[in-house]
Design an enzyme around this catalytic site. Structure first.
Site, PDB file in Angstrom:
ATOM      1  CE  LYS A 228      -2.270   1.172   3.736  1.00  0.00           C
ATOM      2  NZ  LYS A 228      -1.990   2.614   3.987  1.00  0.00           N
ATOM      3  CG  ASP A 229       4.905   3.178   1.982  1.00  0.00           C
ATOM      4  OD1 ASP A 229       4.394   4.309   1.961  1.00  0.00           O
ATOM      5  OD2 ASP A 229       6.111   2.985   2.204  1.00  0.00           O
TER       6      ASP A 229
END
Length: 810
Positions: free
Chosen positions: A477-478
């Site tokens: 997600k980062d």
């Protein structure tokens, strides 16, 4: 006239005739002598009263026929001093031969002083005389021993009870009434109607004595049934252990002495192992290697707690706790210290022998929750808990903070209990999740192992074994799936190298999810693509909730998964995957990762329209009130992507069939590498490097499951006009990803190397497409009437259906 146990039918008829003529007692004495000799021979073969002689197995009369025999068996004490009950069964082999049937063993009692093993099977017992002048009072009970559909009257079986010196029968305090009733029956049984005798057998006396046979007293003499007596004590301690745990759950005091219950798995294994060794030593290995060996394996595997639980808490919560402690002790604020000061403080306190946190400290509810967690861990110890996982770990001080809080709690609990805490300290496992933390993982482990106290602690208390967890969900997600995969690969290499420098073994704990965007995918493929040396006979991996039912819901499926894990770990250990053939390949990966991460972050975190598009085009907002997750959708009260958990982030995009987190940025990264002239290198990497091949194959599978028309329908029906341009840009990136994935893999179309998967996807479309169309309609209505519970229920049905159809991307 009754037939004696151990007497043939012919002997019965002969004795009946001779008794009517007043036969002498010399014939009875001969029968006693013959019976005693036969009994002794049978007893030499008998073990604990369970082995049947001459190969004839005892068979339950009720097992094959509906006819039921009724027996009243009175258990008597062997002597007034020992008060021990002895049970035995005896069947006459000659009777079996004449009747041509299998009959069940009939339990009886041995006389005082009989220390030989009990008779069983068809053996004859010397203490059952055949003549009519028995020295013991006779208890007659009806019982049909004919196993055919024979309508003959029941044959009576007589069981003799030993007498005391004054002529009375021996009886334990609990069986006095039983003996009296039996003697009365003996004197009048010949004149009683069969229905009356049957009624007596069904009485409370008959039932209670038969129950004693099934559950013999613990005070028996071990010479007859030593294993039953010995394991009876084990059973009692287990029942008290269960009761103690129930009281603990209810927060009630336990009055049991510590010697009366089991605290550790080793305490329970000790008597079981002793029985196992004893059975082998006396030639009964076939019994030891059966159910007893299975039980020992279960205890060794599951212990006293079935499964150990891992504790997990974010590093920031520990910092808040130490902030409160340092402030209370006038040491300043912990969070304001630099890393070196923190390490110096921890090293000093960990070497000390006094608690740090006073009992009188007043803290907030959040801090109290952390302290109470460590206290419970100290009370239960490593027998109940496995590892303490530190989420969002980034420094060596995060690990030492947990070690200090754990030590402090164990000192306090030990002082209150007046004895050491059960078990050992929990393994402290740092979890590196973000890209930044993954890049620093190796240096953090090196810093920890360079501290003398910590290194000695690992060697002494954890057998020289360090566990490190790497997170797939938040890293994806980062920075996007491709960049996360490459950073995870490098972090594992660095951690393995750091532990090797200090001679410490390492186990990598993979925090994988069910979807590709969270590190999911085929287990075998994932393990085989790990860095060389990272799988050295050990591996830990999480299985997310939505995949447990799919992988372990059926016994056959669960066994298959175990085979996959075992095979992959063995192969990765004995024949490690190949590293990059050339250093140039690492450079190419860095180029792809950089371009991919830049595109991903510019779209997700820097585009002002993306958050609104995400909230409108997906059911993310509705997932929060459907109560289908194990945790809140957000870590903190914020609307941004940063604090949104990875599970709802991926799950929401999967519902729209866009599956954006798994491929966003990959197309731009591959296109950039091809534009720089690395196309042939990429093809060679795909063929020869397992890690790169696995990464491309998983992305190809996700792209094959994505559906642009369905995703566009969500946008047209749910997204405002001003944000639809972003949707067009995202669909273009998906097409770019598909194009360059096919170029690198050399496939003509998606999933060309897995036609069965492609066929399965195509077969699901007739069911998936209507569910997506229905979900769009429900979302439209629900956003105008968000309190409509019927619409919520309908939305939940569509969510479950789409997740089931998307399988490992759901």
């Amino acid at each position: 006239m009754s037939i004696w146990v151990g007497e043939s039918v012919d002997d019965f008829r002969s004795r009946n005739a001779s008794s009517s003529k007043g036969a002498s007692s010399s014939a009875s004495a001969k029968r006693k002598q013959s019976s005693a000799q036969t009994n002794l021979a049978d007893e030499e073969e008998d073990i604990d009263g369970y082995k049947s002689s001459n190969g004839v197995d005892d068979v339950d009369l009720d097992h094959e026929h509906e006819e039921h025999d009724y027996f009243d068996i009175c258990a008597e004490s062997e002597s007034e001093d020992l008060h021990s009950e002895k049970w035995n069964s005896s069947i006459n082999q000659t009777l079996l031969k004449h009747q041509n049937q299998h009959i069940s063993a009939l339990p009886a009692q041995l006389p005082a002083g009989a220390y030989l093993p009990a008779c069983t099977g068809s053996g004859l017992c010397s203490h059952f005389p055949r003549d009519g002048g028995s020295e013991y009072p006779v208890v007659k009970v009806p019982g049909n021993i004919n196993r055919q559909n024979d309508k003959k009257s029941p044959v009576q079986l007589s069981l003799s009870l030993p007498k005391t010196e004054d002529g009375g029968s021996l009886a334990s305090p609990t069986s006095q009434s039983s003996v009296t009733g039996s003697q009365k029956l003996n004197r009048s049984s010949s004149s009683q109607h069969p229905a009356q005798r049957k009624l007596f057998v069904e009485s409370q006396i008959g039932r209670s004595n038969f129950q004693k046979l099934l559950e013999p007293s613990l005070h028996q003499r071990p010479g007859f049934t030593p294993y039953r007596v010995f394991l009876g004590n084990v059973k009692d301690k287990l029942l008290k252990t269960q009761r103690r745990l129930e009281l603990q759950l209810e927060d009630l005091p336990s009055e049991h002495d510590p010697r009366e219950y089991y605290e550790t798995t080793e305490q329970l294994l000790e008597p079981l192992t002793l029985c196992y060794e004893s059975l082998h030593s006396c030639g009964s290995g076939i019994l030891a290697d059966g159910r007893l060996a299975d039980l020992i394996r279960r205890v060794a595997t599951f212990g006293m707690v079935l499964m150990k639980l891992d504790l997990r808490q974010e590093a920031s919560r520990h910092s808040e706790t130490l902030d409160a402690v340092s402030k209370y002790l006038d040491m300043g604020l912990y969070t304001e210290w630099d890393e070196e000061k923190k390490l110096e403080f921890f090293t000093r306190e960990l070497k000390g022998k006094r608690p740090l946190i006073p009992l009188s400290i007043e803290v907030t509810s959040d801090v109290k929750e952390v302290l109470d967690t460590f206290r419970v861990a100290a009370e239960l110890g490593s027998d109940s808990f496995g590892a303490y996982v530190i989420s969002m770990a980034s420094n060596a001080s995060d690990v030492l903070a947990v070690e200090l809080l754990q030590k402090d709690a164990r000192l306090s609990v030990s002082g209150e209990l007046g004895r050491p805490c059960p078990g050992g300290t929990l393994r402290v496992v740092p979890l590196f999740e973000t890209v930044k933390d993954l890049r620093a993982a190796g240096s953090v482990i090196r810093k920890l192992l360079s501290i003398d106290w910590y290194r000695e602690h690992i060697i002494k208390n954890h057998n020289g074994h360090q566990e490190v967890m790497v997170g797939y969900s938040d890293s994806g997600k980062d920075a996007g799936r491709f960049t996360a995969a490459w950073e995870l690969y490098k972090a594992q290499e660095d951690v393995v190298a750091a532990c090797k420098e200090y001679g410490i073994k390492v186990t990598l704990f993979h925090g994988r999810g069910g979807s590709i965007g969270r590190g999911g995918g085929p287990t075998y493929l994932a393990i085989q693509s790990q860095p060389p040396g990272s799988v050295m006979g050990t591996l830990r991996s999480t299985e997310q909730g939505e995949m447990v039912q799919a992988k372990f819901g059926l016994p056959q499926t669960a066994v298959r998964q175990l085979e996959i894990y075992t095979t992959a770990v063995l192969l990765a250990t004995m024949n490690p995957p190949l590293p990059p053939r050339e250093e140039k390949w690492r450079h190419v990966m860095e180029e792809i990762s950089k371009a991919s991460c830049n595109y991903y972050r510019s779209t997700v975190y820097e585009n002002p329209d993306f958050l609104g598009y995400f909230q409108e085009a997906t059911p993310q907002a509705e997932l929060g009130f459907l109560n289908i997750g194990s945790r809140p959708t957000r870590r903190k009260a914020s609307t941004g992507i940063g604090h949104l958990r990875a599970i709802p982030w991926l799950f929401a995009w999967t519902q729209t069939r866009f599956v954006l987190p798994a491929w966003l940025g990959v197309g731009s990264g591959l296109k950039d590498a091809c534009d720089k002239g690395y196309q042939e290198d990429l093809k060679a990497m795909y063929k020869e490097w397992p890690f790169f091949q696995s990464t491309i194959d998983l992305i190809e599978m996700v792209v094959a499951k994505a559906d642009i028309p369905i995703a566009k329908h969500y946008e047209e029906m749910l997204v405002s006009e001003s944000r639809r341009a972003l949707g067009s840009q995202l669909r273009s990136e998906l097409q770019t990803t598909e194009k360059f994935v096919l170029i690198v893999s050399g496939h003509e179309k998606l999933s060309d190397n897995n036609r069965s998967l492609r066929r399965l996807i195509e077969n699901r479309l007739p069911y998936l497409n209507p569910l997506n169309l229905l979900q769009v309609e429900i979302l439209q209505r629900l956003r105008h009437d968000d309190d409509n519970h019927k619409l919520r229920d309908a939305l939940l049905i569509t969510i479950n259906g789409i997740a089931a159809g998307m399988r490992n991307t759901g």
